[in-house]
Motif scaffolding. Structure first.
Motif, mmCIF file in Angstrom:
data_model
loop_
_atom_site.group_PDB
_atom_site.id
_atom_site.type_symbol
_atom_site.label_atom_id
_atom_site.label_comp_id
_atom_site.label_asym_id
_atom_site.label_seq_id
_atom_site.Cartn_x
_atom_site.Cartn_y
_atom_site.Cartn_z
ATOM 1 N N GLY A 1 0.850 -1.107 -0.037
ATOM 2 C CA GLY A 1 0.065 -0.015 0.100
ATOM 3 C C GLY A 1 0.806 1.093 0.084
ATOM 4 O O GLY A 1 1.798 1.343 -0.748
ATOM 5 N N ASP A 2 0.765 2.146 0.823
ATOM 6 C CA ASP A 2 1.215 3.623 1.214
ATOM 7 C C ASP A 2 2.746 3.175 1.733
ATOM 8 O O ASP A 2 3.389 4.065 1.711
ATOM 9 N N VAL A 3 2.967 2.159 2.361
ATOM 10 C CA VAL A 3 4.210 1.723 3.060
ATOM 11 C C VAL A 3 5.041 0.946 2.209
ATOM 12 O O VAL A 3 4.661 -0.010 1.760
ATOM 13 N N THR A 4 6.513 1.433 2.249
ATOM 14 C CA THR A 4 7.500 0.558 1.747
ATOM 15 C C THR A 4 8.417 -0.154 2.979
ATOM 16 O O THR A 4 8.843 0.879 3.715
ATOM 17 N N HIS B 1 14.114 -4.253 3.574
ATOM 18 C CA HIS B 1 14.700 -5.501 4.278
ATOM 19 C C HIS B 1 16.110 -5.375 3.767
ATOM 20 O O HIS B 1 16.576 -5.270 2.721
ATOM 21 N N VAL B 2 16.892 -5.868 4.856
ATOM 22 C CA VAL B 2 18.274 -6.005 4.538
ATOM 23 C C VAL B 2 18.611 -7.428 5.299
ATOM 24 O O VAL B 2 18.403 -7.696 6.510
ATOM 25 N N GLY B 3 19.182 -8.425 4.413
ATOM 26 C CA GLY B 3 19.411 -9.621 4.790
ATOM 27 C C GLY B 3 18.061 -10.407 4.918
ATOM 28 O O GLY B 3 17.132 -10.322 4.317
ATOM 29 N N HIS B 4 17.890 -10.973 6.079
ATOM 30 C CA HIS B 4 16.810 -11.419 6.627
ATOM 31 C C HIS B 4 15.800 -10.644 7.430
ATOM 32 O O HIS B 4 15.059 -11.267 8.077
ATOM 33 N N HIS B 5 16.016 -9.391 7.547
ATOM 34 C CA HIS B 5 15.719 -8.529 8.613
ATOM 35 C C HIS B 5 14.951 -7.494 7.982
ATOM 36 O O HIS B 5 15.428 -6.832 7.023
ATOM 37 N N ALA B 6 13.552 -6.971 8.374
ATOM 38 C CA ALA B 6 13.119 -5.903 8.065
ATOM 39 C C ALA B 6 13.541 -4.757 8.955
ATOM 40 O O ALA B 6 13.213 -4.759 10.182
ATOM 41 N N GLN B 7 14.201 -3.750 8.171
ATOM 42 C CA GLN B 7 14.977 -2.751 9.177
ATOM 43 C C GLN B 7 14.060 -1.411 9.140
ATOM 44 O O GLN B 7 14.343 -0.633 10.212
ATOM 45 N N SER B 8 13.154 -1.396 8.128
ATOM 46 C CA SER B 8 12.629 0.217 8.214
ATOM 47 C C SER B 8 11.229 -0.119 7.359
ATOM 48 O O SER B 8 11.085 -1.037 6.662
ATOM 49 N N ALA B 9 10.466 0.870 7.795
ATOM 50 C CA ALA B 9 9.101 0.922 7.135
ATOM 51 C C ALA B 9 8.642 2.269 6.790
ATOM 52 O O ALA B 9 8.757 3.268 7.945
#
Length: 265
Positions: free
Chosen positions: A10-13, A16-24
């Protein structure tokens, strides 16, 4: 350096770095903070510093620059330095998630040790540690020696925030808190903000550590925590001391260092 992946929802990106979601990141609404620990960082900033006065901010760790975007949105004109050693990640973030017009966010391709050492004394109102490598806070960024550099950089009335992953018992956070108090000097206060389950030792999770030479606004923190969408609690300075009265800081000089506990698989 790890290759970043950008996943639109949706409006959020999500970054992901490696296997971790680092930011939204939401470009249309920088006030949207998906991760609860980022909400807790923002809660602490708002409790200590009134909007919309600009703040001089140093971020140790950048990723998608979510908190820097939030600071710009809530306190326009804030000069911000982001220490992010992964230059390829920063380039990808700038390309996929452009920073807003008129921002004063400057990203330096430096790690926390050399980056903070290069800053002038009393040059930051707020220093935020949110740096992870492989899901753990690097050991070098929690020693009493490095925290002494943070104390040098913090201006009078300044605030240090750290996002720390910890296991039940919060022994790691207690050692970082002890180091922050030692570095900031007599009278320094530390507090925690986290989900109730984490504070009650019900599992691994993120704890936001607050540290200041001045008295922390505990009542304001508690009122803000009560308004959070997920059950959030505050451990006041006196309680932090009771939990960690005999706890020793991490020390590079004593060859006593450790990264934060690894998250469960």
């Amino acid at each position: 350096m790890s290759e970043a992946e950008f996943v639109a929802d949706g409006d959020v990106t999500w970054v992901h770095v490696g296997h971790h979601a680092q930011s939204a990141v939401s470009l249309s609404d920088p006030s949207y903070l998906a991760f609860e620990y980022v909400q807790h960082l923002a809660l602490a900033v708002d409790a200590v510093f009134a909007r919309p006065a600009p703040l001089r901010v140093t971020h140790v760790g950048g990723a998608g620059l979510t908190l820097a975007r939030w600071v710009h949105h809530t306190r326009p004109g804030s000069p911000q330095i982001v220490l992010e050693p992964d230059a390829a990640l920063t380039e990808a973030v700038r390309r996929e998630l452009p920073l807003p017009r008129g921002h004063r966010i400057r990203v330096r391709p430096l790690g926390g040790e050399e980056g903070v050492a290069a800053l002038a004394p009393d040059s930051a109102d707020l220093v935020v540690l949110d740096a992870y490598a492989g899901g753990q806070v690097p050991a070098s960024l929690t020693t009493v020696e490095w925290l002494g550099e943070v104390a040098r950089v913090l201006a009078p009335g300044g605030l240090f925030l750290a996002n720390l992953g910890d296991r039940p018992g919060l022994r790691y956070a207690a050692r970082v808190a002890a180091g922050a108090r030692d570095a900031l000097g007599p009278g320094a206060q530390t507090a925690y903000v986290a989900l109730h389950g984490v504070l009650k030792s019900k599992g691994y999770g993120n704890v936001v550590l607050l540290a200041s030479r001045d008295a922390l606004p505990v009542d304001d923190l508690m009122r803000a925590a009560a308004r959070q969408p997920l059950p959030t609690g505050v451990v006041a300075p006196r309680q932090v001391l009771e939990r960690s009265a005999s706890t020793a800081p991490f020390s590079a000089a004593a060859a006593d260092t450790a990264p934060s506990p690894a998250p469960p698989p």
